[in-house]
Write an enzyme that holds these catalytic residues in place. Sequence first.
Site, PDB file in Angstrom:
ATOM      1  N   HIS A   1       3.963  -7.152  -9.718  1.00  0.00           N
ATOM      2  CA  HIS A   1       4.592  -5.814  -9.027  1.00  0.00           C
ATOM      3  C   HIS A   1       6.181  -5.930  -9.301  1.00  0.00           C
ATOM      4  O   HIS A   1       6.823  -5.078  -9.385  1.00  0.00           O
ATOM      5  CB  HIS A   1       4.377  -5.914  -7.556  1.00  0.00           C
ATOM      6  CG  HIS A   1       2.795  -5.687  -7.122  1.00  0.00           C
ATOM      7  ND1 HIS A   1       2.099  -4.396  -7.721  1.00  0.00           N
ATOM      8  CD2 HIS A   1       2.074  -6.003  -6.231  1.00  0.00           C
ATOM      9  CE1 HIS A   1       1.029  -4.186  -7.073  1.00  0.00           C
ATOM     10  NE2 HIS A   1       0.875  -5.300  -6.247  1.00  0.00           N
TER      11      HIS A   1
ATOM     12  N   HIS B   1      -0.173 -12.179  -9.127  1.00  0.00           N
ATOM     13  CA  HIS B   1      -0.646 -10.724  -8.479  1.00  0.00           C
ATOM     14  C   HIS B   1       0.739 -10.279  -8.308  1.00  0.00           C
ATOM     15  O   HIS B   1       1.310  -8.898  -8.523  1.00  0.00           O
ATOM     16  CB  HIS B   1      -1.526 -10.409  -7.593  1.00  0.00           C
ATOM     17  CG  HIS B   1      -1.738  -8.991  -7.096  1.00  0.00           C
ATOM     18  ND1 HIS B   1      -3.060  -8.407  -7.490  1.00  0.00           N
ATOM     19  CD2 HIS B   1      -1.196  -8.351  -6.351  1.00  0.00           C
ATOM     20  CE1 HIS B   1      -2.819  -7.106  -6.908  1.00  0.00           C
ATOM     21  NE2 HIS B   1      -1.760  -7.138  -6.142  1.00  0.00           N
ATOM     22  N   GLU B   2       1.297 -10.703  -7.023  1.00  0.00           N
ATOM     23  CA  GLU B   2       2.798 -10.172  -6.641  1.00  0.00           C
ATOM     24  C   GLU B   2       3.913  -9.857  -7.610  1.00  0.00           C
ATOM     25  O   GLU B   2       4.557  -9.126  -7.610  1.00  0.00           O
ATOM     26  CB  GLU B   2       3.209 -10.933  -5.479  1.00  0.00           C
ATOM     27  CG  GLU B   2       1.950 -10.735  -4.024  1.00  0.00           C
ATOM     28  CD  GLU B   2       1.668  -9.391  -3.544  1.00  0.00           C
ATOM     29  OE1 GLU B   2       2.678  -8.663  -4.074  1.00  0.00           O
ATOM     30  OE2 GLU B   2       0.428  -9.340  -3.324  1.00  0.00           O
TER      31      GLU B   2
END
Length: 292
Positions: free
Chosen positions: A200, A196-197
Amino acid sequence: MRASLILMPLLAVAAAAQRKCGTTKVPGALKEEARALQRANARSAFPAAVAANRTLVVETYFHVIASDETEENGWVPDDKLQKQLEAMNQHYKQTGIRFNLKETTKTINSEWATAIYDEDDKTVELAMKKKLRKGGYAALNMYFRPLAQGLLGVCVFPEDIEKDSDDFWLDGCQVLHSSVPGGSTKNYDLGVTATHEVGHWFGLFHTFQDGCDGGDQVDDTPAQRTPTEGCPVGKDTCTGPKYPGVDPIHNFMDYSYDACMDEFSAGQATRIFQFWDRFRGKHSNSTMFHAF
């Protein structure tokens, strides 16, 4: 957005009630670029077709920061780091992206390990990353440590940077050490937080960014008003003919439990490569090619 650190006592992490990501504010310039790309993509199928035939190998560095050599206080053993790498590669396989782990560092430093997230004071974070960071702006640096405040992770969006500026050194993703596969954070222990990170880091927004009429500026992720907790199949927070489809609870850029998340959309893969070309690719020694 820039993550920052302030010293605090170490707290043991056992469970997180809901996924909490510190990467909540999208820089205005990046959001405008995303909107422009969304409009351009709507006029042509070519960008999606190109992305579907691209692969990318990302130079990657893992950094473990702990107070001592116990898992409770931040130490991540090698076998769990290997499983984390395997999880990331499995999760991103559908996009054509692979992570090549070049080096792992492990550091005992209580100040760095127990620092909390603060947007206004980057002193400790900058010191940590200046000491540990490796590679150029296209190199992914991941910092595994005992994040406080209920955070599972926080990362930095791509942008135009000057070489050796503070923005360059602050680049990278911080991930809760106990969210790796086999970690102690219940429901978030399959390595999805890192995936998920890193989304980004590539430039992807949350699927619920700015609510029903905001979104992540990717057309094939349905509109979503609120982040997801658990795995509520059929959740639909934006209703009516203007908002087709139910919430994308299985998307890696939502907040669902790890076991619920298993996909990026084709449009997200396209966006990753578009932002890669725009921001990081020009700094890259990574392997990338088209396969037609």
